[in-house]
Design a protein around this motif. Structure first.
Motif, PDB file in Angstrom:
ATOM      1  N   UNK A   1      78.478  27.282  38.181  1.00 24.17           N
ATOM      2  CA  UNK A   1      78.490  25.847  38.489  1.00 24.17           C
ATOM      3  C   UNK A   1      78.835  25.600  39.948  1.00 24.17           C
ATOM      4  N   UNK A   2      79.921  26.188  40.408  1.00 22.13           N
ATOM      5  CA  UNK A   2      80.377  25.927  41.775  1.00 22.13           C
ATOM      6  C   UNK A   2      79.437  26.511  42.823  1.00 22.13           C
ATOM      7  N   UNK A   3      78.707  27.562  42.471  1.00 19.18           N
ATOM      8  CA  UNK A   3      77.728  28.126  43.408  1.00 19.18           C
ATOM      9  C   UNK A   3      76.582  27.161  43.696  1.00 19.18           C
ATOM     10  N   UNK A   4      76.400  26.169  42.865  1.00 20.23           N
ATOM     11  CA  UNK A   4      75.322  25.204  43.074  1.00 20.23           C
ATOM     12  C   UNK A   4      75.711  24.106  44.065  1.00 20.23           C
ATOM     13  N   UNK A   5      76.969  24.096  44.479  1.00 14.24           N
ATOM     14  CA  UNK A   5      77.412  23.127  45.482  1.00 14.24           C
ATOM     15  C   UNK A   5      77.028  23.629  46.872  1.00 14.24           C
ATOM     16  N   UNK A   6      76.638  22.722  47.754  1.00 16.71           N
ATOM     17  CA  UNK A   6      76.353  23.158  49.129  1.00 16.71           C
ATOM     18  C   UNK A   6      77.647  23.531  49.862  1.00 16.71           C
ATOM     19  N   UNK A   7      77.489  24.228  50.963  1.00 13.02           N
ATOM     20  CA  UNK A   7      78.640  24.613  51.788  1.00 13.02           C
ATOM     21  C   UNK A   7      79.465  23.374  52.123  1.00 13.02           C
ATOM     22  N   UNK A   8      80.768  23.528  52.062  1.00 14.81           N
ATOM     23  CA  UNK A   8      81.729  22.470  52.405  1.00 14.81           C
ATOM     24  C   UNK A   8      81.607  21.221  51.519  1.00 14.81           C
ATOM     25  N   UNK A   9      81.046  21.365  50.335  1.00 14.13           N
ATOM     26  CA  UNK A   9      80.882  20.229  49.423  1.00 14.13           C
ATOM     27  C   UNK A   9      82.211  19.628  48.992  1.00 14.13           C
ATOM     28  N   UNK A  10      83.276  20.414  49.061  1.00 18.02           N
ATOM     29  CA  UNK A  10      84.594  19.914  48.652  1.00 18.02           C
ATOM     30  C   UNK A  10      85.483  19.587  49.857  1.00 18.02           C
TER      31      UNK A  10
END
Length: 160
Positions: free
Chosen positions: A88-97
């Motif tokens: 799941x978290x791998x689907x977030x773009x870089x620096x998404x958080x």
């Protein structure tokens, strides 16, 4: 959607890890005067985690990126977080958080395993740009019957 989002990385929805994570989210919401947290049970996303364009997965990712504060929980699997949480978290773009407060919550059979897995989860969240709350919350499986009390004590001890 802003506010608190609880992510339970257990492959099985409704797990003891999920119960703890929700209790932590609710306790933090109570401390901050926030609405009830939105809960993402990663295990309930099923094969959609691996299906491009899956609506439930897209909604989960949108909730994560729109949150102000994340409670990210996982049982310890092979000394680390679960594979479904990583997918799941791998689907977030870089620096998404970037700029988001994140609370790592880890359950394990023994204390050294819990502490090690919490550190690994912390690294993942930092890699995504999160501001990770210290201390995180490693909890032994033997103590999970007291999830509400553990969550209340933890949230009360955080210095907001």
């Amino acid at each position: 959607m802003t506010g608190i989002v609880v992510i339970s990385g257990n492959p099985r929805a409704g797990s003891r890890t999920s119960t703890l994570a929700i209790a932590v989210g609710q306790a933090i919401a109570g401390q901050l005067g926030s609405p009830e947290p939105h809960v993402i049970e990663v295990g309930s996303l099923g094969a959609g985690l691996l299906t491009p364009g899956d609506e439930a997965t897209k909604a989960a990712l949108a909730a994560i990126t729109d949150a102000n504060l994340l409670v990210v929980a996982t049982p310890t699997y092979k000394g680390s977080y679960t594979g479904v949480l990583k997918v799941l978290l791998d689907q977030l773009p870089a620096q998404a958080l970037a700029g988001k407060l994140s609370v790592p919550v880890v359950t394990a059979g023994v204390a050294p395993q819990a502490a090690a897995a919490e550190a690994i989860l912390r690294q993942l969240l930092v890699e995504l740009g999160a501001i990770v709350v210290r201390p995180g919350l490693p909890v032994l499986e033997a103590d999970l019957a007291e999830s509400t009390e553990i969550a209340q004590k933890y949230a009360a001890a955080l210095d907001w």
